[in-house]
Design an enzyme around this catalytic site. Structure first.
Site, PDB file in Angstrom:
ATOM      1  N   HIS A 154     -17.862   6.292   5.068  1.00  0.00           N
ATOM      2  CA  HIS A 154     -16.491   6.914   5.020  1.00  0.00           C
ATOM      3  C   HIS A 154     -15.546   6.374   5.437  1.00  0.00           C
ATOM      4  O   HIS A 154     -14.358   6.527   4.654  1.00  0.00           O
ATOM      5  CB  HIS A 154     -16.751   8.510   5.466  1.00  0.00           C
ATOM      6  CG  HIS A 154     -15.559   9.416   5.316  1.00  0.00           C
ATOM      7  ND1 HIS A 154     -15.342   9.765   4.269  1.00  0.00           N
ATOM      8  CD2 HIS A 154     -14.965  10.056   6.303  1.00  0.00           C
ATOM      9  CE1 HIS A 154     -14.177  10.559   4.246  1.00  0.00           C
ATOM     10  NE2 HIS A 154     -13.833  10.567   5.582  1.00  0.00           N
ATOM     11  N   ARG A 161     -13.969   8.637  14.679  1.00  0.00           N
ATOM     12  CA  ARG A 161     -12.941   9.404  14.458  1.00  0.00           C
ATOM     13  C   ARG A 161     -13.085  10.677  14.096  1.00  0.00           C
ATOM     14  O   ARG A 161     -14.067  10.920  13.765  1.00  0.00           O
ATOM     15  CB  ARG A 161     -12.192   8.842  13.051  1.00  0.00           C
ATOM     16  CG  ARG A 161     -10.997   9.546  12.584  1.00  0.00           C
ATOM     17  CD  ARG A 161     -10.320   8.830  11.588  1.00  0.00           C
ATOM     18  NE  ARG A 161     -10.985   9.069  10.387  1.00  0.00           N
ATOM     19  CZ  ARG A 161     -10.939  10.178   9.606  1.00  0.00           C
ATOM     20  NH1 ARG A 161     -10.674  11.310   9.823  1.00  0.00           N
ATOM     21  NH2 ARG A 161     -11.645  10.078   8.375  1.00  0.00           N
ATOM     22  N   GLN A 218     -17.624   4.771  10.138  1.00  0.00           N
ATOM     23  CA  GLN A 218     -17.958   5.923  10.291  1.00  0.00           C
ATOM     24  C   GLN A 218     -18.892   6.234   9.109  1.00  0.00           C
ATOM     25  O   GLN A 218     -18.645   6.087   7.809  1.00  0.00           O
ATOM     26  CB  GLN A 218     -16.843   7.063  10.179  1.00  0.00           C
ATOM     27  CG  GLN A 218     -17.039   8.411  10.349  1.00  0.00           C
ATOM     28  CD  GLN A 218     -16.064   9.357  10.656  1.00  0.00           C
ATOM     29  OE1 GLN A 218     -14.936   9.772   9.766  1.00  0.00           O
ATOM     30  NE2 GLN A 218     -15.920   9.794  12.084  1.00  0.00           N
ATOM     31  N   ASP A 229      -8.110  -5.177   1.268  1.00  0.00           N
ATOM     32  CA  ASP A 229      -7.461  -6.152   0.843  1.00  0.00           C
ATOM     33  C   ASP A 229      -6.578  -6.577   2.010  1.00  0.00           C
ATOM     34  O   ASP A 229      -6.355  -7.851   2.578  1.00  0.00           O
ATOM     35  CB  ASP A 229      -6.588  -5.894  -0.296  1.00  0.00           C
ATOM     36  CG  ASP A 229      -7.272  -5.494  -1.542  1.00  0.00           C
ATOM     37  OD1 ASP A 229      -8.648  -5.157  -1.313  1.00  0.00           O
ATOM     38  OD2 ASP A 229      -6.650  -5.193  -2.451  1.00  0.00           O
ATOM     39  N   HIS A 256     -20.013   9.718   7.236  1.00  0.00           N
ATOM     40  CA  HIS A 256     -19.593  11.218   7.294  1.00  0.00           C
ATOM     41  C   HIS A 256     -20.906  12.005   7.069  1.00  0.00           C
ATOM     42  O   HIS A 256     -21.780  11.539   6.144  1.00  0.00           O
ATOM     43  CB  HIS A 256     -18.584  11.295   5.852  1.00  0.00           C
ATOM     44  CG  HIS A 256     -18.180  12.651   5.960  1.00  0.00           C
ATOM     45  ND1 HIS A 256     -18.588  13.889   5.672  1.00  0.00           N
ATOM     46  CD2 HIS A 256     -16.782  13.117   6.180  1.00  0.00           C
ATOM     47  CE1 HIS A 256     -17.718  14.769   5.745  1.00  0.00           C
ATOM     48  NE2 HIS A 256     -16.565  14.291   6.217  1.00  0.00           N
ATOM     49  N   ARG A 282     -18.410  13.716  14.001  1.00  0.00           N
ATOM     50  CA  ARG A 282     -19.222  13.192  13.105  1.00  0.00           C
ATOM     51  C   ARG A 282     -20.479  12.223  13.243  1.00  0.00           C
ATOM     52  O   ARG A 282     -21.434  12.471  12.687  1.00  0.00           O
ATOM     53  CB  ARG A 282     -18.349  12.589  12.129  1.00  0.00           C
ATOM     54  CG  ARG A 282     -17.511  13.535  11.474  1.00  0.00           C
ATOM     55  CD  ARG A 282     -16.371  12.578  10.678  1.00  0.00           C
ATOM     56  NE  ARG A 282     -15.434  13.958   9.874  1.00  0.00           N
ATOM     57  CZ  ARG A 282     -14.307  13.408   8.998  1.00  0.00           C
ATOM     58  NH1 ARG A 282     -14.158  12.189   8.978  1.00  0.00           N
ATOM     59  NH2 ARG A 282     -13.735  14.341   8.678  1.00  0.00           N
ATOM     60  N   LEU A 331     -17.710  12.937  -1.502  1.00  0.00           N
ATOM     61  CA  LEU A 331     -17.344  13.613  -0.384  1.00  0.00           C
ATOM     62  C   LEU A 331     -17.597  15.150  -0.332  1.00  0.00           C
ATOM     63  O   LEU A 331     -16.857  15.929  -1.173  1.00  0.00           O
ATOM     64  CB  LEU A 331     -15.917  13.312   0.435  1.00  0.00           C
ATOM     65  CG  LEU A 331     -15.701  14.035   1.781  1.00  0.00           C
ATOM     66  CD1 LEU A 331     -16.517  13.470   2.997  1.00  0.00           C
ATOM     67  CD2 LEU A 331     -14.203  13.717   2.074  1.00  0.00           C
ATOM     68  N   GLY A 389       0.826  -1.289   0.044  1.00  0.00           N
ATOM     69  CA  GLY A 389       0.045  -0.016  -0.029  1.00  0.00           C
ATOM     70  C   GLY A 389       0.793   1.297   0.122  1.00  0.00           C
ATOM     71  O   GLY A 389       1.829   1.161   0.620  1.00  0.00           O
ATOM     72  N   ALA A 390       0.536   2.164  -0.725  1.00  0.00           N
ATOM     73  CA  ALA A 390       1.344   3.292  -1.100  1.00  0.00           C
ATOM     74  C   ALA A 390       0.588   4.680  -0.938  1.00  0.00           C
ATOM     75  O   ALA A 390       0.841   5.644  -1.381  1.00  0.00           O
ATOM     76  CB  ALA A 390       2.130   3.292  -2.211  1.00  0.00           C
ATOM     77  N   GLU A 404      -5.649   3.360   7.815  1.00  0.00           N
ATOM     78  CA  GLU A 404      -6.811   2.879   7.927  1.00  0.00           C
ATOM     79  C   GLU A 404      -7.225   1.422   8.242  1.00  0.00           C
ATOM     80  O   GLU A 404      -8.034   1.082   9.001  1.00  0.00           O
ATOM     81  CB  GLU A 404      -7.849   3.399   6.737  1.00  0.00           C
ATOM     82  CG  GLU A 404      -9.395   3.276   7.247  1.00  0.00           C
ATOM     83  CD  GLU A 404     -10.223   3.779   5.977  1.00  0.00           C
ATOM     84  OE1 GLU A 404      -9.697   4.723   5.216  1.00  0.00           O
ATOM     85  OE2 GLU A 404     -11.289   3.909   5.842  1.00  0.00           O
ATOM     86  N   PHE A 446     -12.285  22.511  12.985  1.00  0.00           N
ATOM     87  CA  PHE A 446     -12.788  21.191  12.520  1.00  0.00           C
ATOM     88  C   PHE A 446     -13.587  20.427  13.616  1.00  0.00           C
ATOM     89  O   PHE A 446     -13.569  20.882  14.841  1.00  0.00           O
ATOM     90  CB  PHE A 446     -11.790  20.210  12.241  1.00  0.00           C
ATOM     91  CG  PHE A 446     -11.537  19.782  10.652  1.00  0.00           C
ATOM     92  CD1 PHE A 446     -11.588  20.677   9.897  1.00  0.00           C
ATOM     93  CD2 PHE A 446     -11.658  18.605  10.354  1.00  0.00           C
ATOM     94  CE1 PHE A 446     -11.657  20.109   8.432  1.00  0.00           C
ATOM     95  CE2 PHE A 446     -11.700  18.045   8.980  1.00  0.00           C
ATOM     96  CZ  PHE A 446     -11.633  19.026   8.083  1.00  0.00           C
ATOM     97  N   THR A 482     -16.154  17.999   2.118  1.00  0.00           N
ATOM     98  CA  THR A 482     -15.260  18.100   3.277  1.00  0.00           C
ATOM     99  C   THR A 482     -16.013  18.753   4.434  1.00  0.00           C
ATOM    100  O   THR A 482     -16.789  19.779   4.485  1.00  0.00           O
ATOM    101  CB  THR A 482     -13.907  18.842   2.955  1.00  0.00           C
ATOM    102  OG1 THR A 482     -13.028  19.092   4.177  1.00  0.00           O
ATOM    103  CG2 THR A 482     -14.236  20.386   2.695  1.00  0.00           C
ATOM    104  N   GLU A 483     -15.637  18.130   5.727  1.00  0.00           N
ATOM    105  CA  GLU A 483     -15.984  18.953   6.918  1.00  0.00           C
ATOM    106  C   GLU A 483     -15.327  20.252   6.925  1.00  0.00           C
ATOM    107  O   GLU A 483     -15.746  20.982   7.700  1.00  0.00           O
ATOM    108  CB  GLU A 483     -15.443  18.030   8.029  1.00  0.00           C
ATOM    109  CG  GLU A 483     -15.800  18.419   9.248  1.00  0.00           C
ATOM    110  CD  GLU A 483     -15.468  17.379  10.325  1.00  0.00           C
ATOM    111  OE1 GLU A 483     -15.890  16.222  10.223  1.00  0.00           O
ATOM    112  OE2 GLU A 483     -14.867  17.432  11.546  1.00  0.00           O
TER     113      GLU A 483
END
Lengths: 300, 357, 560
Positions: free
Chosen positions: C339, C374, C228, C209, C230, C274, C240, C10-11, C363, C113, C242-243
């Site tokens: 989300h 979260r 969650q 995965d 959102h 949230r 999405l 994963g990158a 995640e 936030f 954004t918040e």
């Protein structure tokens, strides 16, 4: 229709046949042109590249002069590059009042001021034909339909991109005018890959290979699509497509030799003017074949 | 729901067969995307169609393709609008241009785009050691300014549309050059001059852009790569005086000097001055300039022979009656301490005048 | 066989951060990703990253907000670490080149936030995740020591005879070649599993995965019921908003024009946690005060235009391109949407899972810093802090260890498994049909409000889908860029995730954070102040519990 008229530099320099042909064609279209003979170069994007405020000020000066022509419906240019470079400046000048005021300060000495009122416009001859005269009205004035002539439209980048700035988002047909015009004049618009691509002129001094490969490729595409000639509303494109055409041959490794008309030359032919009057002898690639075809066309 | 036809360019490298077009019907509301259409075909009919896609929201940059010949992200092109623009209402979808095709709509971004990105030293080279326990202090405007270049999602759509790349595959290209500006415009970077010099001297660098607006037109994130290239040029010539061997510096100086002195373009001087870093004398005496002039000679002779240019006109360009006013404007504007640049990306389409209270 | 000390799968932010940290600590590092790294879903993190950097702020305040946001299910030792290390992590990113927003003095600028008692969210317009992801990728390009395997799909983790991680089996998407990678340590950074829901804000690649691969070799998953929703996603597409919009001052209204958050969170209003805001919206919608399309309205027009342009550009585009709404001049219809998964592979504060040598970060991991819910702008922080900690720890732990020698048998097994899928001729339903049914099921029964009957229904469907998934066929029989067969593998990963979520949700008989049980509407600290773990035990998942680590914050009533 009375118009403030900005001919640009190249039409009075290395493509004098362009300026000359406009002078012949305008009266036939009832266009009264008031030439802005004190206005300056649009900068062709190069001055903006050097200093944006400078380019904006120089063009604001031209716009202000055009706005002070009594009774003019707007301003007309005859060069895609002028259209694009000036539209770019106009966009900035129109969007910000404080910036406009800053720019106008430099014009005070001459008693000039550019006013941003939504209605004022600066349109290329192509747009004037389509929007102010109308293709229908134009068709009625045609005395020598260009029937049987296969003409490849070459727009020049500055008059087709970016579409948002040039109002093409609101008027999508602006992107098609040249083809529609050819048909309105009785000719056949040739479809080919290069119509809206770059002629390469802007880098002719910086990368001759890129520049002439571009010109050569589009000319070759037009030839392969069966065109008799190209037509362009941009004298800078004309320089690369016509003046440089013999040199471009070696960059695409084939013979070219296709004439390139200025937009008003094509209109003039359909309106019954003779090739000589339109300066068609002053091309690097001879226009003889086109002239012959025109001669063969029966006057309506 | 409405019915749309997608004409997709298929190519399977394992089949040994050349690429071909295949038609697929989809039913979707017109406001949905072309990507939604392709995914519907995959879901219902043929899941072997290859296309990179992930976020569906023009953020990840995966789904660059050409729709009706125009480079775009499939996910933010509405299918209804694409159908209106397609010939006979059929939407053609083909892989991006200027890059090799791997399979169907998947191109080899690594071989072209990423290679070019790596060409521009795509990381910050700090001018000084990071300050202890705090951030670098830089003007807010500078960070906003490079946000436009930072907004690039590396979708390759501009690379696909670039008309210079089409004839010169070695051109560093719009995306990579926008990335270069991201560092040149960043006050924290210490290699501005070296970066600019590198890209000015490269014959396929900043002066290989033909200013055709193709990248500006197609960029889904309003990065306006060409504008970033013009800013690179402006910094190279005006801030660092980098006299490159591609005549980039010369061309800009020649053009602006001519307009300043004559008010309109004195074409006959453009070439020699361009070849001489803006100077007419250098442009006619320096060996490299003379060689280039000689190369241009046949064109000049053809111009003279055609009658469009007379020697008298070529040599004696009349000054604009108001040249002094033009000169004054040059003087006034260029005497500013700072260049004023109005970036519509930053101030917004509505401009500051329409600012709501 | 490619061999590395540390192999990162994963990158996104967690993976790239881990890879850089491990490389800096001297390990030989490989990073494998099924998409090009800049396509990773970290891109979609719009709003920002939390850090108590301002002298007026404190890490304790940040930690308390996080603990409270988690509904006291977060492990406080891990939360303390995250909040303490946040300022340095942020500064390091800035030093690497992230173009964080500045104030007029040229210092880092902040925005407010949700669920936070101070404005401590640092940002780059509303492309914060993208900006950080790209800067980390710049560093990866610079550090050629890190070998990048871009567009390689990992299918299974491999252990040695002692149960220590030994490598991973992968498929090169470009040519379909299967390859066994050897590694002394493997760091999973494969992100979330939002694709098991429809709609979701998550990208198509978020198929859980890594969570499934770890689960399959016996690593316990924790807090999986905590999904969650959102509060502001576009109806239908699930994209999405954004918040940051609410952080900049946007309001929520119901169809009656009422700013309904007054009734649910009178103090924090739209900037409550949230879970609180999503429940409030869903209540309004369920009780008939929403719009006919099952939404409420988010009004951004109260934010000054210039500020919208400067700080919320991306959602202007999203509104225009995907909803046909100019958010600068009219409200946009939104609803709660899937989300984020707070749960994941259970790890300690160094990212170590129960399998020796196997780490998880971001995640896909559950440290647990998010507990039941979260806070916005804590996810970027989580990925970076625990990505780095995993990378550093793994690099240190493998020093002196011999090269791993994973058995070729696992490679053969995976090759067989994949050829079976490719060779099978279609009889049952398509992968897309199974996926669609899964998504609708999860969004119907395992969403904002849940109950026993619905969850049992969901479990039945998920188990039936698991059986069906065993026999799906694919259209693409080729090797080059065969996304079809990868889709079949992803579906199986997703179903493992879904099953773990549903059985955990059934197990937790209380309401806490994102889990609201209408049949158990109250929080019950006496019985359920504990983590639920799920482990694979043959075919049957096995449940167990682990305690919540408390350091200084006792559970209190949670109001905003």
């Amino acid at each position: 229709m009375k118009l403030a008229y900005w001919p640009g530099c190249v039409s009075r320099g290395f493509t004098p046949e362009l300026h000359g042909s406009v002078a012949k064609v305008a009266p036939l279209l009832d266009l009264e042109l008031v030439e802005l003979d004190r206005a300056n170069c649009c900068g062709a994007g190069v001055i903006a590249e050097h200093n944006q405020e400078l380019a904006d000020t120089l063009n604001a000066r031209t716009f202000a002069m055009a706005q002070s022509v009594d009774g003019a419906a707007g301003m007309m240019n005859i060069c895609s590059t002028c259209q694009g470079a000036q539209s770019e400046c106009q966009e900035r000048l129109d969007i910000s009042g404080s910036y406009r005021a800053e720019v106008n300060k430099h014009l005070e000495a001459e008693g000039l001021s550019y006013r941003a009122d939504g209605g004022w416009w600066n349109k290329n001859f192509l747009w004037i034909l389509a929007e102010e005269i109308g293709f229908e009205a134009l068709r009625e004035r045609v005395v020598r339909p260009l029937s049987g002539m296969r003409i490849a439209p070459f727009y020049g980048c500055y008059i087709v991109r970016p579409t948002k700035r040039l109002g093409i988002d609101e008027r999508p047909e602006r992107d098609q005018y040249l083809g529609l015009l050819i048909e309105a004049l009785g000719g056949e618009a040739v479809e080919y890959a290069g119509a809206r691509k770059c002629c390469g002129f802007p880098v002719i001094t910086m990368n001759r290979t890129t520049s002439l490969r571009q010109a050569g490729r589009h000319l070759a595409d037009a030839i392969d699509a069966g065109a008799d000639c190209l037509v362009t509303p941009c004298p800078l494109c004309h320089l690369n497509l016509d003046l440089q055409q013999p040199a471009a041959q070696q960059y695409v490794e084939r013979d070219l030799g296709i004439p390139v008309l200025h937009l008003p030359q094509m209109v003039g032919l359909a309106l019954g003017l003779e090739p000589k009057e339109l300066g068609m002898g002053k091309h690097v690639v001879p226009t003889d074949d086109v002239q012959r075809k025109v001669a063969d066309l029966a006057a309506a | 729901m409405a019915d749309f036809t997608l004409k997709i360019r298929r190519f399977d490298p394992e089949s040994g067969a050349p690429a071909y077009w295949a038609d697929y019907d989809v039913d979707l509301p017109p406001e949905r995307s072309v990507l939604d259409g392709i995914l519907q075909v995959k879901d219902r009919e043929d899941a072997s169609i290859a296309i990179r896609c992930s976020c569906r929201a023009a953020i990840c940059g995966s789904c660059g393709v050409r729709i009706n010949g125009h480079s775009a992200l499939a996910c933010n092109t509405r299918i209804g609008e694409a159908a209106e623009r397609g010939r006979d209402g059929v939407i053609t979808v083909e892989p991006m241009g200027n890059m090799p095709v791997v399979k169907d709509l998947v191109t080899d971004m690594e071989a072209v785009h990423w290679k070019k990105v790596r060409r521009v030293v795509p990381w910050l080279v700090p001018a000084e050691e990071p300050p202890e326990g705090r951030e670098y202090i830089v003007p807010a405007e500078a960070m906003l300014d490079v946000t436009q270049a930072m907004a690039c999602i590396h979708c390759g759509v501009c690379v696909s549309a670039c008309l210079s790349l089409e004839v010169d595959p070695d051109f560093v290209g719009p995306a990579a050059l926008a990335k270069a500006y991201r560092f040149v415009g960043d006050p924290r970077d210490g290699e501005h001059e070296a970066r600019l010099k590198d890209l000015a001297e490269d014959p396929h660098g900043i002066y290989d852009c033909t200013h055709c607006f193709a990248c500006v037109e197609v960029c889904p994130k309003d990065v306006a790569p060409m504008n970033q290239i013009m800013r690179l040029r402006r910094r190279a010539t005006d801030d660092y005086g980098i006299k490159d061997s591609n005549n980039g510096y010369g061309h800009e100086k020649a053009f602006t000097t001519i307009i300043e002195r004559w008010g309109t373009l004195h074409e006959a001087q453009l070439l020699p001055r361009s070849f001489g870093d803006g100077s007419l004398v250098k442009g006619q005496t320096r060996p490299s300039a003379v060689a280039q002039l000689v190369e241009s000679l046949p064109t000049v002779i053809r111009g003279l022979r055609s009658g469009k240019v007379t020697p008298r006109k070529a040599l004696l360009h009349k000054k604009l009656p108001d040249q002094k006013e033009v000169q004054r404007i040059f003087d006034e504007v260029e005497s500013h301490d700072e260049r004023i640049e109005l970036n519509l990306y930053i101030i917004g389409e509505l401009g500051e005048d329409e600012e709501s209270a | 066989m490619p061999q590395h000390d540390v192999l990162v799968i994963g990158a996104g932010l967690a993976g790239q951060r881990a890879a850089l940290a491990a490389a800096e600590a001297g390990a030989s590092v490989g990073i494998i990703s099924k998409v090009h790294p800049v396509r990773s879903h970290s891109n979609a993190a719009q709003g920002g990253i939390n850090a108590a950097l301002d002298p007026q702020d404190s890490w304790e305040s940040h930690a308390f907000d996080t603990v409270k946001g988690s509904d006291y299910l977060g492990d406080q030792d891990a939360i303390e670490i995250m909040c303490r290390e946040a300022p340095n992590e942020l500064l390091e990113l800035e030093h690497l080149g992230v173009t964080f927003h500045r104030d007029e003095r040229g210092r880092l600028g902040r925005r407010a936030f949700g669920g936070a008692s101070a404005a401590r969210t640092y940002y780059v317009a509303d492309i914060t995740g993208q900006a950080i992801l790209h800067v980390l990728y710049e560093q990866l390009m610079k550090f050629e020591e890190v070998t990048r395997y871009e567009e390689w799909f990992s299918t299974a983790l491999v252990q040695d005879h002692d149960g220590r991680i030994a490598g991973v089996v992968t498929r090169n998407i470009r040519d379909g070649a299967m390859e066994l990678f050897g590694a002394k340590a493997v760091i999973l950074a494969t992100g979330g599993n939002g694709q098991i829901y429809d709609p979701t804000t998550n990208a198509l690649i978020c198929t859980g995965d890594g969570i499934a691969m770890a689960y399959r070799i016996g690593a316990p998953l924790m807090d999986m019921e905590m999904i969650q929703y959102h509060p502001t996603t576009l109806a239908g597409l699930g994209l999405l908003i954004t918040e940051g919009a609410r952080g900049e001052g946007a309001h929520l209204y119901n169809a009656e024009g009422e700013r309904f958050m007054e009734r649910y969170a009178p103090n924090k209003m739209e900037l409550a946690s949230r879970d609180v805001v999503s429940r409030a919206e869903q209540t309004e919608i369920n009780e008939g005060r929403g719009f006919p399309d099952g939404t409420v309205a988010l009004d951004i027009t109260v934010v000054p235009r210039k500020r919208i342009h400067e700080a919320l550009r991306e959602i202007v585009n999203v509104g225009r391109d995907f909803a046909g709404v100019d958010i600068t001049s009219e409200p946009i219809h939104i609803k709660p949407g899937n989300h984020y998964v707070m749960g994941g592979v259970k790890t300690d504060i160094y990212g170590q899972t129960a399998i020796p040598g196997l780490y998880a970060a971001g995640e896909c991991a559950c440290v647990s810093v998010h507990g039941g819910n979260r806070l916005g702008a804590n996810s970027l922080l989580d990925t970076l802090v625990f990505g780095r900690r995993s990378g550093e720890h793994a690099a240190g732990a493998v020093k002196g260890l011999p090269l791993s020698e994973p058995s070729k048998a696992s490679l053969n097994d995976e090759e067989d498994r994949i050829s079976k899928i490719v060779d099978r001729s279609g009889t049952g339903r398509r992968v897309s049909e199974l996926k669609a049914e899964l998504g609708k099921t999860m969004d119907k029964y395992v969403a904002v409000f849940r109950d026993e009957a619905g969850l049992n229904e969901a479990l039945g469907i998920v188990r039936r889908l698991k059986e069906e998934a065993e026999t799906v066929a694919v259209d693409d029989k080729g090797t080059v860029f065969n996304q079809d067969v990868l889709g079949a593998l992803e579906l199986q990963f997703m179903l493992d995730n879904a099953e773990a979520i549903v059985i955990s949700a059934i197990e937790r008989k209380e309401s806490r954070g994102a889990q609201f049980r209408t049949d158990y509407p109250d929080r019950n600290d006496d019985e359920w102040l504990k983590h639920i773990n799920v482990s694979a035990n043959g075919a049957e998942p096995e449940l167990s519990y682990s305690p919540v680590t408390m350091t200084q914050w006792e559970p209190q009533e949670r109001t905003y």
